[in-house]
Scaffold this motif. Structure first.
Motif, PDB file in Angstrom:
ATOM      1  N   HIS A  56       6.695   5.914   9.662  1.00 15.99           N
ATOM      2  CA  HIS A  56       6.335   6.265   8.298  1.00 15.99           C
ATOM      3  C   HIS A  56       5.429   5.229   7.640  1.00 15.99           C
ATOM      4  O   HIS A  56       4.564   5.587   6.846  1.00 15.99           O
ATOM      5  CB  HIS A  56       7.589   6.517   7.450  1.00 15.99           C
ATOM      6  CG  HIS A  56       8.495   5.335   7.341  1.00 15.99           C
ATOM      7  ND1 HIS A  56       9.396   5.027   8.326  1.00 15.99           N
ATOM      8  CD2 HIS A  56       8.637   4.396   6.377  1.00 15.99           C
ATOM      9  CE1 HIS A  56      10.067   3.942   7.971  1.00 15.99           C
ATOM     10  NE2 HIS A  56       9.624   3.537   6.800  1.00 15.99           N
ATOM     11  N   ILE A  57       5.570   3.982   7.969  1.00 17.74           N
ATOM     12  CA  ILE A  57       4.704   2.956   7.373  1.00 17.74           C
ATOM     13  C   ILE A  57       3.277   3.093   7.905  1.00 17.74           C
ATOM     14  O   ILE A  57       2.308   3.054   7.136  1.00 17.74           O
ATOM     15  CB  ILE A  57       5.265   1.550   7.634  1.00 17.74           C
ATOM     16  CG1 ILE A  57       6.598   1.397   6.915  1.00 17.74           C
ATOM     17  CG2 ILE A  57       4.290   0.481   7.172  1.00 17.74           C
ATOM     18  CD1 ILE A  57       7.338   0.129   7.253  1.00 17.74           C
ATOM     19  N   GLY A  58       3.151   3.273   9.190  1.00 17.09           N
ATOM     20  CA  GLY A  58       1.821   3.455   9.788  1.00 17.09           C
ATOM     21  C   GLY A  58       1.144   4.726   9.336  1.00 17.09           C
ATOM     22  O   GLY A  58      -0.069   4.747   9.078  1.00 17.09           O
ATOM     23  N   VAL A  59       1.903   5.810   9.202  1.00 18.37           N
ATOM     24  CA  VAL A  59       1.341   7.080   8.742  1.00 18.37           C
ATOM     25  C   VAL A  59       0.909   6.968   7.287  1.00 18.37           C
ATOM     26  O   VAL A  59      -0.159   7.445   6.903  1.00 18.37           O
ATOM     27  CB  VAL A  59       2.357   8.228   8.947  1.00 18.37           C
ATOM     28  CG1 VAL A  59       1.894   9.501   8.274  1.00 18.37           C
ATOM     29  CG2 VAL A  59       2.594   8.468  10.417  1.00 18.37           C
ATOM     30  N   ALA A  60       1.715   6.321   6.466  1.00 19.87           N
ATOM     31  CA  ALA A  60       1.354   6.142   5.056  1.00 19.87           C
ATOM     32  C   ALA A  60       0.110   5.275   4.915  1.00 19.87           C
ATOM     33  O   ALA A  60      -0.772   5.565   4.095  1.00 19.87           O
ATOM     34  CB  ALA A  60       2.516   5.523   4.294  1.00 19.87           C
ATOM     35  N   LEU A  61       0.020   4.235   5.708  1.00 23.31           N
ATOM     36  CA  LEU A  61      -1.162   3.378   5.669  1.00 23.31           C
ATOM     37  C   LEU A  61      -2.403   4.133   6.134  1.00 23.31           C
ATOM     38  O   LEU A  61      -3.471   4.028   5.512  1.00 23.31           O
ATOM     39  CB  LEU A  61      -0.936   2.138   6.534  1.00 23.31           C
ATOM     40  CG  LEU A  61      -2.044   1.101   6.536  1.00 23.31           C
ATOM     41  CD1 LEU A  61      -2.162   0.464   5.159  1.00 23.31           C
ATOM     42  CD2 LEU A  61      -1.769   0.046   7.581  1.00 23.31           C
ATOM     43  N   THR A  62      -2.263   4.918   7.185  1.00 19.67           N
ATOM     44  CA  THR A  62      -3.391   5.696   7.677  1.00 19.67           C
ATOM     45  C   THR A  62      -3.814   6.754   6.672  1.00 19.67           C
ATOM     46  O   THR A  62      -5.015   6.997   6.489  1.00 19.67           O
ATOM     47  CB  THR A  62      -3.025   6.354   9.021  1.00 19.67           C
ATOM     48  OG1 THR A  62      -2.531   5.358   9.901  1.00 19.67           O
ATOM     49  CG2 THR A  62      -4.219   7.026   9.650  1.00 19.67           C
ATOM     50  N   CYS A  63      -2.861   7.386   5.998  1.00 15.30           N
ATOM     51  CA  CYS A  63      -3.195   8.365   4.959  1.00 15.30           C
ATOM     52  C   CYS A  63      -3.947   7.703   3.807  1.00 15.30           C
ATOM     53  O   CYS A  63      -4.913   8.258   3.277  1.00 15.30           O
ATOM     54  CB  CYS A  63      -1.937   9.039   4.425  1.00 15.30           C
ATOM     55  SG  CYS A  63      -1.235  10.254   5.523  1.00 15.30           S
ATOM     56  N   SER A  64      -3.518   6.513   3.424  1.00 14.95           N
ATOM     57  CA  SER A  64      -4.197   5.792   2.348  1.00 14.95           C
ATOM     58  C   SER A  64      -5.618   5.401   2.752  1.00 14.95           C
ATOM     59  O   SER A  64      -6.559   5.548   1.965  1.00 14.95           O
ATOM     60  CB  SER A  64      -3.409   4.545   1.974  1.00 14.95           C
ATOM     61  OG  SER A  64      -2.135   4.882   1.537  1.00 14.95           O
ATOM     62  N   LEU A  65      -5.774   4.926   3.975  1.00 17.23           N
ATOM     63  CA  LEU A  65      -7.111   4.563   4.453  1.00 17.23           C
ATOM     64  C   LEU A  65      -8.016   5.784   4.560  1.00 17.23           C
ATOM     65  O   LEU A  65      -9.207   5.708   4.219  1.00 17.23           O
ATOM     66  CB  LEU A  65      -7.022   3.852   5.801  1.00 17.23           C
ATOM     67  CG  LEU A  65      -6.431   2.453   5.786  1.00 17.23           C
ATOM     68  CD1 LEU A  65      -6.264   1.938   7.203  1.00 17.23           C
ATOM     69  CD2 LEU A  65      -7.309   1.520   4.984  1.00 17.23           C
ATOM     70  N   MET A  66      -7.483   6.900   5.010  1.00 19.44           N
ATOM     71  CA  MET A  66      -8.284   8.115   5.120  1.00 19.44           C
ATOM     72  C   MET A  66      -8.665   8.637   3.739  1.00 19.44           C
ATOM     73  O   MET A  66      -9.775   9.120   3.541  1.00 19.44           O
ATOM     74  CB  MET A  66      -7.531   9.186   5.909  1.00 19.44           C
ATOM     75  CG  MET A  66      -8.362  10.417   6.191  1.00 19.44           C
ATOM     76  SD  MET A  66      -9.924  10.089   7.019  1.00 19.44           S
ATOM     77  CE  MET A  66      -9.374   9.728   8.639  1.00 19.44           C
ATOM     78  N   VAL A  70     -12.496   9.130   2.499  1.00 19.46           N
ATOM     79  CA  VAL A  70     -13.015  10.407   2.021  1.00 19.46           C
ATOM     80  C   VAL A  70     -13.565  10.282   0.603  1.00 19.46           C
ATOM     81  O   VAL A  70     -14.622  10.833   0.286  1.00 19.46           O
ATOM     82  CB  VAL A  70     -11.921  11.510   2.094  1.00 19.46           C
ATOM     83  CG1 VAL A  70     -12.325  12.756   1.354  1.00 19.46           C
ATOM     84  CG2 VAL A  70     -11.628  11.834   3.557  1.00 19.46           C
ATOM     85  N   MET A  71     -12.880   9.531  -0.258  1.00 19.87           N
ATOM     86  CA  MET A  71     -13.336   9.406  -1.639  1.00 19.87           C
ATOM     87  C   MET A  71     -14.578   8.542  -1.768  1.00 19.87           C
ATOM     88  O   MET A  71     -15.462   8.833  -2.564  1.00 19.87           O
ATOM     89  CB  MET A  71     -12.221   8.822  -2.507  1.00 19.87           C
ATOM     90  CG  MET A  71     -11.126   9.807  -2.777  1.00 19.87           C
ATOM     91  SD  MET A  71      -9.948   9.284  -4.032  1.00 19.87           S
ATOM     92  CE  MET A  71      -9.523   7.642  -3.548  1.00 19.87           C
ATOM     93  N   ILE A  72     -14.682   7.481  -1.000  1.00 17.40           N
ATOM     94  CA  ILE A  72     -15.778   6.543  -1.167  1.00 17.40           C
ATOM     95  C   ILE A  72     -16.984   6.874  -0.276  1.00 17.40           C
ATOM     96  O   ILE A  72     -18.110   6.913  -0.758  1.00 17.40           O
ATOM     97  CB  ILE A  72     -15.297   5.097  -0.865  1.00 17.40           C
ATOM     98  CG1 ILE A  72     -14.151   4.717  -1.795  1.00 17.40           C
ATOM     99  CG2 ILE A  72     -16.445   4.106  -0.981  1.00 17.40           C
ATOM    100  CD1 ILE A  72     -14.474   4.727  -3.267  1.00 17.40           C
TER     101      ILE A  72
END
Length: 74
Positions: A56-66, A70-72
């Protein structure tokens, strides 16, 4: 708009599937109905839910990075 056939689209769709299945694993009725099969096509969703809960920590970090990507950059 994200193209599903690009690498970024594939990454986004896989992250969404992992996050959705991990959430569905926490809801008892959905877990019994949707994540009871461990083989076949529904087994993919079961395995995605396992990945989402154990990493869950790695998935949350990857979601935040993605999301940042996408936004920037898109």
């Amino acid at each position: 708009m994200t193209n599903a056939y690009s690498f970024e689209g594939l990454l986004i769709i896989s992250l969404l599937v992992i996050c959705t299945c991990a959430y569905m694993r926490r809801v008892p009725r959905l877990k019994q109905w949707f994540l009871s099969e461990r083989k076949g096509l529904l087994g993919v969703f079961y395995k995605a839910s396992i990945i989402g809960t154990r990493l869950h920590i790695g998935v949350a970090l990857t979601c935040s990075l993605m999301a940042f990507y996408v936004m920037i950059f898109k």
